[in-house]
Design an enzyme around this catalytic site. Structure first.
Site, mmCIF file in Angstrom:
data_model
loop_
_atom_site.group_PDB
_atom_site.id
_atom_site.type_symbol
_atom_site.label_atom_id
_atom_site.label_comp_id
_atom_site.label_asym_id
_atom_site.label_seq_id
_atom_site.Cartn_x
_atom_site.Cartn_y
_atom_site.Cartn_z
ATOM 1 N N ASP A 258 0.867 -1.156 0.000
ATOM 2 C CA ASP A 258 0.000 0.000 0.000
ATOM 3 C C ASP A 258 0.922 1.229 0.000
ATOM 4 O O ASP A 258 2.132 1.095 0.222
ATOM 5 C CB ASP A 258 -0.896 -0.028 1.246
ATOM 6 C CG ASP A 258 -1.841 1.147 1.299
ATOM 7 O OD1 ASP A 258 -2.381 1.533 0.247
ATOM 8 O OD2 ASP A 258 -2.041 1.688 2.402
ATOM 9 N N ASP B 23 0.042 5.038 1.219
ATOM 10 C CA ASP B 23 -0.044 5.946 2.366
ATOM 11 C C ASP B 23 0.126 5.196 3.679
ATOM 12 O O ASP B 23 -0.539 4.198 3.935
ATOM 13 C CB ASP B 23 -1.398 6.660 2.351
ATOM 14 C CG ASP B 23 -1.510 7.664 1.217
ATOM 15 O OD1 ASP B 23 -1.021 8.784 1.387
ATOM 16 O OD2 ASP B 23 -2.060 7.300 0.156
ATOM 17 N N ASP C 55 -1.526 -1.040 5.829
ATOM 18 C CA ASP C 55 -1.780 -0.481 7.155
ATOM 19 C C ASP C 55 -3.259 -0.226 7.410
ATOM 20 O O ASP C 55 -3.612 0.401 8.407
ATOM 21 C CB ASP C 55 -1.012 0.825 7.332
ATOM 22 C CG ASP C 55 -1.559 1.941 6.452
ATOM 23 O OD1 ASP C 55 -2.005 1.637 5.326
ATOM 24 O OD2 ASP C 55 -1.542 3.107 6.889
#
Length: 208
Positions: free
Chosen positions: A8, A10, A159
């Site tokens: 991922d 961000d 996250d």
């Protein structure tokens, strides 16, 4: 190719929490005609869909993309690539492991967050406009198809709970990024096989 590691963006490759909150505050300030500081945002704004955050602030209209892009472009100037990223990507490439980025960001915005030197170390980039967004597995499967790697030979480091759900749906091993936006407990509940506590752990522990 010896498997693949998907990431991922961000909170995993880029420390963009402040930038994301600043984008929300900047857009809300313009849309509502009154000053909205980061401190005025809901407590879970970083992990809540933007439409919901804006609605809580009193804005229920459509999101003007030009206005959102302007707020984002300014805010992302504060985002920084985590120090471990280039080392981890270089180590994976040297080991013959494929790498992919699967993000909800548009392709244009990825370029605002990652410098060319880092992007060049990522084999495949799948953005919002390329596939149905996570938690759908489509983006992960598209990235692996481009890499020529089976889901069983891949992991994703994310996250957000949506990353974990997408991994499970795709048959990819989910690894939680404990330094990102969501808590380790939330990632574990969402199905993370393991949650790495520190960003530098990726260098030695993210290979499938």
């Amino acid at each position: 190719m010896k498997g693949a590691v998907l990431f991922d963006l961000d909170g995993v490759l880029v420390d963009s929490r402040h930038a994301q909150l600043a984008t929300l505050a900047g857009f809300a300030t313009s849309a509502l005609g009154r000053r909205i500081a980061i401190a005025n945002l809901p407590s879970e704004a970083a992990t809540t869909p933007r439409e919901q955050v804006l609605a809580e602030l009193g804005y229920a209209g459509a999101i003007n993309q030009d206005g959102w892009d302007a707020a984002t472009a300014t805010a992302t100037l504060t985002a920084k690539v985590f120090p471990f990223v280039a080392e981890a990507l270089s180590a994976l490439r040297a080991a013959g492991v494929g790498t992919g980025l699967v993000t909800l960001r548009s392709r244009q915005r990825v370029g605002w967050l990652l410098p060319p030197a880092v992007l060049d170390l990522i084999d495949v980039v799948v953005c919002y406009e390329d596939a149905a967004p996570k938690p759908a597995p489509d983006g992960l499967l598209l990235a692996l198809d481009k890499l020529g790697v089976a889901p069983a030979s891949a992991v994703i480091v994310g996250d957000m709970e949506s990353d974990m759900h997408a991994a499970r749906a795709a048959g990819v091993t989910p690894i939680g990024a404990g330094w990102g936006f969501s808590s380790p407990a939330a990632l574990t509940r969402a199905g993370a096989t393991v949650v790495l506590p520190r960003a530098d752990d990726l260098v030695t522990r993210s290979c499938p």
